[in-house]
Design an enzyme around this catalytic site. Structure first.
Site, PDB file in Angstrom:
ATOM      1  N   TYR A   1       0.835  -1.208   0.000  1.00 24.33           N
ATOM      2  CA  TYR A   1       0.000   0.000   0.000  1.00 24.33           C
ATOM      3  C   TYR A   1       0.863   1.249   0.000  1.00 24.33           C
ATOM      4  O   TYR A   1       0.616   2.204  -0.739  1.00 24.33           O
ATOM      5  CB  TYR A   1      -0.919  -0.014   1.223  1.00 24.33           C
ATOM      6  CG  TYR A   1      -1.690   1.262   1.444  1.00 24.33           C
ATOM      7  CD1 TYR A   1      -2.793   1.575   0.659  1.00 24.33           C
ATOM      8  CD2 TYR A   1      -1.317   2.156   2.443  1.00 24.33           C
ATOM      9  CE1 TYR A   1      -3.510   2.745   0.863  1.00 24.33           C
ATOM     10  CE2 TYR A   1      -2.029   3.323   2.660  1.00 24.33           C
ATOM     11  CZ  TYR A   1      -3.128   3.613   1.866  1.00 24.33           C
ATOM     12  OH  TYR A   1      -3.819   4.773   2.076  1.00 24.33           O
TER      13      TYR A   1
ATOM     14  N   LYS B   1       1.287   4.357  -2.808  1.00 26.32           N
ATOM     15  CA  LYS B   1       1.111   5.752  -2.412  1.00 26.32           C
ATOM     16  C   LYS B   1       2.361   6.577  -2.744  1.00 26.32           C
ATOM     17  O   LYS B   1       2.263   7.733  -3.175  1.00 26.32           O
ATOM     18  CB  LYS B   1       0.800   5.844  -0.920  1.00 26.32           C
ATOM     19  CG  LYS B   1      -0.620   5.468  -0.555  1.00 26.32           C
ATOM     20  CD  LYS B   1      -1.614   6.453  -1.154  1.00 26.32           C
ATOM     21  CE  LYS B   1      -3.017   6.215  -0.678  1.00 26.32           C
ATOM     22  NZ  LYS B   1      -4.001   7.157  -1.303  1.00 26.32           N
TER      23      LYS B   1
END
Length: 319
Positions: free
Chosen positions: A101, A105
């Site tokens: 994740y 990002k």
């Protein structure tokens, strides 16, 4: 110019996005708030709505401002699990990011910041900036519901994984949303100040001993919730490995849902905190809600939702 602005919130039906939409709709300088979210319209699901497409649309349609919501996970912890204690937006921290994740990002942040200053189809200039959220709590926070269910299943005992000296930032969802509203407005009014900048979300929620913050949130809703014991790293690591073996053996017949993995465990036990006032200095951000108000509002919601919460299902769901 005032009163003529139209705002588009991508992911506006999500946990944070919903609060951003709510606050934007209360601002008198905004003509219209539009929401783009796969939850709102099923036909949106057929589009690949990634950051690159959003930036491309900004350039083609001459949208001059873009505020991107990122995460502290874009910075770290890294795969070496090096701690970061009370850093700020200028603190140097290197190494490959641990969580997938966080990697996505970080990639999105990079292309958003690289797009700052790009020319638009009408000859104008695109201005972008980034807000990094951390652990966001408040009404409708799924992780709080899950923790509360687990605590109830253990007769109110809330165990924890992180060592007692671990530091992590938590921010109330209403304050995260408010920072977005202020940053977006000031990106329009003062692009020379905000364009190309990164800002951490913050308020006065305690950052030390995150498990105590969670305890205060849950016990404010249900006084029977009490602090349990620390689960050693080695014990949870063995549980994860055992779960992987069982999953592999039973996969032709049953696929229990993974509840934790080693990269996430490493992240949980690593101190990663920041201390900053950059948003205050650059665009006058002040939290709308104090820690006491945030805790009360969260507790009221959790109490109201408690009756409809189902028992935790740790192993039955397929991927």
């Amino acid at each position: 110019m005032d009163g003529a602005w139209v705002y588009l919130v991508t992911g506006g039906c999500g946990f944070v996005g919903e609060r951003i939409v709510e606050l934007l709709s209360q601002q008198d300088y905004i003509k219209e708030v539009r929401v783009f979210d796969s939850v709102a319209r099923e036909e949106v699901e057929k589009f690949s709505t990634g950051t690159e497409n959003v930036l491309r649309a900004c350039c083609v349609l001459s949208i001059p401002f873009l505020l991107y919501t990122s995460s502290i996970a874009a910075v770290g912890p890294n795969t070496s699990c090096e701690p970061l204690l009370r850093g700020d937006e200028d603190t140097e921290y290197s190494g490959e990011v641990e969580l997938p994740y966080g990697k996505t990002k970080a990639m999105a942040e990079r292309i958003v910041l690289e797009a700052n200053g790009k020319k638009l189809s009408n000859g104008g200039t695109l201005r972008t900036c980034v807000i990094r959220a951390n652990t966001v709590y408040g009404e409708k926070a799924a992780f709080l519901q899950e923790l509360y269910l687990l605590a109830r299943a253990r007769n109110g005992v809330l165990n924890y994984l992180e060592p007692e000296n671990t530091e992590r930032n938590h921010t109330y969802v209403g304050n995260v949303a408010w920072m977005h509203v202020l940053a977006a407005r000031n990106l329009q009014l003062k692009p020379e100040q905000l364009a190309g900048q990164v800002y951490y979300c913050y308020d006065d929620t305690p950052s030390r001993k995150g498990f105590l913050v969670r305890l205060q949130l849950l016990s404010s809703a249900d006084p029977s919730v009490r602090l349990g014991s620390h689960i050693p790293y080695w014990k949870m690591w063995l549980v994860i490995q055992l779960h992987r073996v069982i999953r592999a053996i039973l996969s032709p017949f049953w696929r229990p849902q993974p509840f934790l993995n080693v990269p996430l465990l490493n992240t949980i036990v690593t101190s990663f905190s920041f201390e900053t006032d950059k948003a205050s200095r650059h665009f006058g951000y002040k939290p709308l809600f104090t820690w006491q108000e945030s805790r009360l509002r969260t507790a009221q919601w959790l109490r109201a939702a408690a009756g409809s919460l189902a028992a935790p299902q740790l192993h039955g769901k397929k991927n």
